[in-house]
Design an enzyme around this catalytic site. Structure first.
Site, PDB file in Angstrom:
ATOM      1  N   HIS A  66       0.844  -1.190   0.000  1.00  0.00           N
ATOM      2  CA  HIS A  66       0.000   0.000   0.000  1.00  0.00           C
ATOM      3  C   HIS A  66       0.879   1.240   0.000  1.00  0.00           C
ATOM      4  O   HIS A  66       1.860   1.318   0.757  1.00  0.00           O
ATOM      5  CB  HIS A  66      -0.906   0.027   1.234  1.00  0.00           C
ATOM      6  CG  HIS A  66      -1.615   1.329   1.437  1.00  0.00           C
ATOM      7  ND1 HIS A  66      -1.391   2.143   2.528  1.00  0.00           N
ATOM      8  CD2 HIS A  66      -2.524   1.977   0.663  1.00  0.00           C
ATOM      9  CE1 HIS A  66      -2.143   3.225   2.425  1.00  0.00           C
ATOM     10  NE2 HIS A  66      -2.839   3.151   1.304  1.00  0.00           N
ATOM     11  N   SER A  67       0.563   2.216  -0.836  1.00  0.00           N
ATOM     12  CA  SER A  67       1.229   3.519  -0.834  1.00  0.00           C
ATOM     13  C   SER A  67       2.749   3.354  -0.982  1.00  0.00           C
ATOM     14  O   SER A  67       3.218   2.732  -1.928  1.00  0.00           O
ATOM     15  CB  SER A  67       0.843   4.283   0.436  1.00  0.00           C
ATOM     16  OG  SER A  67       1.240   5.634   0.369  1.00  0.00           O
ATOM     17  N   TYR A  68       3.531   3.893  -0.030  1.00  0.00           N
ATOM     18  CA  TYR A  68       4.992   3.729  -0.070  1.00  0.00           C
ATOM     19  C   TYR A  68       5.385   2.258  -0.023  1.00  0.00           C
ATOM     20  O   TYR A  68       6.461   1.887  -0.506  1.00  0.00           O
ATOM     21  CB  TYR A  68       5.612   4.497   1.099  1.00  0.00           C
ATOM     22  CG  TYR A  68       7.065   4.188   1.349  1.00  0.00           C
ATOM     23  CD1 TYR A  68       8.071   4.694   0.526  1.00  0.00           C
ATOM     24  CD2 TYR A  68       7.445   3.397   2.434  1.00  0.00           C
ATOM     25  CE1 TYR A  68       9.411   4.410   0.765  1.00  0.00           C
ATOM     26  CE2 TYR A  68       8.774   3.110   2.684  1.00  0.00           C
ATOM     27  CZ  TYR A  68       9.757   3.613   1.850  1.00  0.00           C
ATOM     28  OH  TYR A  68      11.080   3.325   2.089  1.00  0.00           O
ATOM     29  N   GLY A  70       4.434   0.163  -1.923  1.00  0.00           N
ATOM     30  CA  GLY A  70       4.673  -0.204  -3.303  1.00  0.00           C
ATOM     31  C   GLY A  70       6.133  -0.074  -3.693  1.00  0.00           C
ATOM     32  O   GLY A  70       6.665  -0.891  -4.454  1.00  0.00           O
ATOM     33  N   HIS A 217      -7.316   7.094  -0.167  1.00  0.00           N
ATOM     34  CA  HIS A 217      -5.976   6.519  -0.178  1.00  0.00           C
ATOM     35  C   HIS A 217      -5.899   5.241   0.651  1.00  0.00           C
ATOM     36  O   HIS A 217      -4.983   4.443   0.465  1.00  0.00           O
ATOM     37  CB  HIS A 217      -4.977   7.555   0.340  1.00  0.00           C
ATOM     38  CG  HIS A 217      -3.546   7.134   0.192  1.00  0.00           C
ATOM     39  ND1 HIS A 217      -2.993   6.823  -1.031  1.00  0.00           N
ATOM     40  CD2 HIS A 217      -2.547   6.970   1.113  1.00  0.00           C
ATOM     41  CE1 HIS A 217      -1.716   6.501  -0.861  1.00  0.00           C
ATOM     42  NE2 HIS A 217      -1.427   6.565   0.422  1.00  0.00           N
TER      43      HIS A 217
END
Length: 237
Positions: A66-68, A70, A217
């Site tokens: 998820h998010s960072y 990734g 998000h």
């Protein structure tokens, strides 16, 4: 043999952000692990995840970020027997890219002239010179990060957020694991941190199978089924 599902949280989150997803997958017979993402710097974070996967799994693995997170799974994909990558409201970086570079000029709520209007910056013990931790301000959490969650849940995110270092957002990504593995991407169409058009472009570049959900998000919290479906597709190969 069913793969082990390894769920990697992003900045300002922790393993609890995967609770609904992990529970559903476990009920379907999957082994699920939700390791800590150290949020100290990309090389350190990816090395830790690679070590975790190598030591804590056997057989095939699906990495989910998820998010960072990734960034982290992209750089740790060579660990163990990683068969597929799943990106949830996430960065899908190519080699040499940084968080700040991807978000710059994107319309992200974090891409503002004065970052201190959306982030609180604090030093931490042992920090390299010039580095610091970034926390989300109240309004950033409530209006841009988790705007589709109940107020009580937004408060929990604000109060329990794990900060990310500034240096982690400035470190170039290495060779991407998605070049050699199939990938899936869940795009939150109401995401104000990584705008949906940015997510789509990264996912298309990676050749990912793309699905969309009308979520913020943190769509894996507000609309977990979309993430569960993508992971099941990745696990099925």
């Amino acid at each position: 043999m069913k793969p082990t599902i390894v769920l990697v949280h992003g900045a300002w989150a922790d393993a609890s952000s995967w609770n609904a997803v992990a529970t559903a997958l476990r009920e379907q017979g999957f082994s699920v692990l939700t390791p800590p993402n150290l949020l100290r710097g990309l090389s350190h974070d990816a090395s830790y995840l690679a070590s975790f996967v190598a030591q804590r799994t056997s057989g095939p693995v699906v990495l989910v970020g998820h998010s960072y997170g990734g960034f982290v799974i992209t750089n740790a994909a060579t660990a163990g027997d990683v068969r597929a990558l799943v990106y949830v409201d996430a960065f899908i970086p190519d080699e040499g890219e940084t968080v700040f570079q991807i978000l710059g000029g994107s319309g992200s709520a974090l891409a503002v002239p004065d970052p201190t209007t959306v982030l609180d910056i604090a030093g931490y013990p042992g920090a390299p010179e010039g580095d610091a931790e970034a926390f989300l301000k109240h309004d950033t959490v409530f209006d841009s990060f988790a705007q589709d969650l109940p107020e009580a849940d937004r408060w929990l995110i604000l109060e329990g957020q794990r900060p990310i270092t500034l240096s982690a957002n400035q470190t170039p990504s290495g060779a991407p694991g998605w070049r050699d593995r199939p990938s899936w991407a869940v795009v939150g169409t109401e995401d104000r941190v990584i705008p949906p058009d940015v997510q789509r472009k990264m996912a298309e570049r990676a050749g990912a199978t793309i699905s969309e959900v009308a979520g913020s998000h943190v769509s894996m919290v507000s609309h977990p089924q979309a993430t569960i479906d993508a992971i099941l597709a990745a696990a099925a190969g």
